[in-house]
Motif scaffolding. Structure first.
Motif, PDB file in Angstrom:
ATOM      1  N   LEU A  11      -8.489   0.160  -0.619  1.00 17.83           N
ATOM      2  CA  LEU A  11      -7.188  -0.357  -0.184  1.00 17.83           C
ATOM      3  C   LEU A  11      -6.870   0.059   1.246  1.00 17.83           C
ATOM      4  O   LEU A  11      -6.276  -0.723   1.999  1.00 17.83           O
ATOM      5  N   LEU A  12      -7.252   1.266   1.626  1.00 17.00           N
ATOM      6  CA  LEU A  12      -7.047   1.682   3.020  1.00 17.00           C
ATOM      7  C   LEU A  12      -7.841   0.783   3.965  1.00 17.00           C
ATOM      8  O   LEU A  12      -7.324   0.354   5.003  1.00 17.00           O
ATOM      9  N   GLY A  16      -5.704  -1.761   6.187  1.00 18.04           N
ATOM     10  CA  GLY A  16      -5.845  -1.419   7.604  1.00 18.04           C
ATOM     11  C   GLY A  16      -6.526  -2.520   8.393  1.00 18.04           C
ATOM     12  O   GLY A  16      -6.116  -2.851   9.512  1.00 18.04           O
ATOM     13  N   GLY A  17      -7.553  -3.112   7.799  1.00 13.95           N
ATOM     14  CA  GLY A  17      -8.254  -4.211   8.464  1.00 13.95           C
ATOM     15  C   GLY A  17      -7.379  -5.431   8.671  1.00 13.95           C
ATOM     16  O   GLY A  17      -7.362  -6.025   9.751  1.00 13.95           O
ATOM     17  N   ALA A  78       1.631   3.588   3.339  1.00 15.43           N
ATOM     18  CA  ALA A  78       2.026   4.013   1.996  1.00 15.43           C
ATOM     19  C   ALA A  78       0.837   4.542   1.205  1.00 15.43           C
ATOM     20  O   ALA A  78       0.934   5.563   0.526  1.00 15.43           O
ATOM     21  N   VAL A  79      -0.301   3.865   1.306  1.00 13.01           N
ATOM     22  CA  VAL A  79      -1.510   4.319   0.603  1.00 13.01           C
ATOM     23  C   VAL A  79      -2.022   5.608   1.242  1.00 13.01           C
ATOM     24  O   VAL A  79      -2.379   6.558   0.540  1.00 13.01           O
ATOM     25  N   LEU A  80      -2.028   5.661   2.560  1.00 10.45           N
ATOM     26  CA  LEU A  80      -2.524   6.841   3.279  1.00 10.45           C
ATOM     27  C   LEU A  80      -1.713   8.088   2.920  1.00 10.45           C
ATOM     28  O   LEU A  80      -2.274   9.158   2.700  1.00 10.45           O
ATOM     29  N   GLY A 121      -6.787 -10.805   0.183  1.00 10.58           N
ATOM     30  CA  GLY A 121      -5.477 -10.722  -0.468  1.00 10.58           C
ATOM     31  C   GLY A 121      -5.593 -10.654  -1.982  1.00 10.58           C
ATOM     32  O   GLY A 121      -4.918  -9.851  -2.642  1.00 10.58           O
ATOM     33  N   LEU A 122      -6.465 -11.476  -2.544  1.00  7.83           N
ATOM     34  CA  LEU A 122      -6.663 -11.451  -3.999  1.00  7.83           C
ATOM     35  C   LEU A 122      -7.312 -10.141  -4.443  1.00  7.83           C
ATOM     36  O   LEU A 122      -6.986  -9.609  -5.511  1.00  7.83           O
ATOM     37  N   ALA A 123      -8.200  -9.589  -3.612  1.00 11.64           N
ATOM     38  CA  ALA A 123      -8.818  -8.296  -3.933  1.00 11.64           C
ATOM     39  C   ALA A 123      -7.771  -7.187  -3.929  1.00 11.64           C
ATOM     40  O   ALA A 123      -7.790  -6.305  -4.801  1.00 11.64           O
ATOM     41  N   GLU A 124      -6.854  -7.236  -2.973  1.00 17.45           N
ATOM     42  CA  GLU A 124      -5.783  -6.236  -2.935  1.00 17.45           C
ATOM     43  C   GLU A 124      -4.945  -6.299  -4.213  1.00 17.45           C
ATOM     44  O   GLU A 124      -4.643  -5.258  -4.819  1.00 17.45           O
TER      45      GLU A 124
END
Length: 161
Positions: A11-12, A16-17, A78-80, A121-124
């Motif tokens: 997710l980072l 980030g990408g 938020a993830v970081l 987006g779907l992977a996230e």
């Protein structure tokens, strides 16, 4: 909060990408709209906007940088920082890129990048669903129900039937 290390790293990378490329792409579109020809090799042709509500790439560039890039930047942070609302932030950012790409596909010709960003987006969204345990079988097993005869006897004893 996202606790699973491999998913957190994925997710980072994804958020980030998308944040970095959306801000960079938005700036390129804005720059090309303000100074036509400045980024002629990067900016898409204006003919792509025919029939759309836009005369230039200025507003799409601003939306790409601020909305898609900004939401992904917030999700990345938020993830970081392992915030409690990281799942929500990633989900909102993921839906933003999915909606952006679907709208984009109705306006401009197909590009492989559309497929890539739609998949991201779907992977996230999928990774958040994994974190939430949607695909997990770790749920509590169903409670044992007594056989029909025993249920009928119980109902008879309590006067329900």
């Amino acid at each position: 909060m996202i606790r699973r290390r491999p998913i957190r790293y994925l997710l980072l990378g994804l958020t980030g990408g998308v944040a970095a490329t959306s801000v960079a792409g938005g700036i390129a579109l804005i720059t090309g709209a303000i100074w036509p020809g400045a980024l002629s090799g990067i900016s898409p042709p204006l003919e792509y906007l025919e029939g759309s509500p836009f005369d230039s790439y200025l507003l799409p560039g601003i939306a790409l940088a601020l909305i898609v890039g900004g939401l992904h930047g917030v999700a990345f942070t938020a993830v970081l920082q392992r915030m409690n609302r990281a799942n929500l932030a990633v989900t909102i950012a993921a839906y933003a890129i999915v909606i952006w790409i679907i709208v984009q596909m109705t306006i401009i010709p197909f590009s492989i990048l559309q497929t890539v960003y739609l998949a991201v987006g779907l992977a996230e969204i999928g990774l958040v669903l994994i974190v939430l345990g949607v695909f997990s079988d770790d749920r509590e097993p169903p409670r044992h129900r007594p056989p029909d005869e025993a249920r009928l006897a119980m109902r008879h004893r309590i006067g329900v039937g």
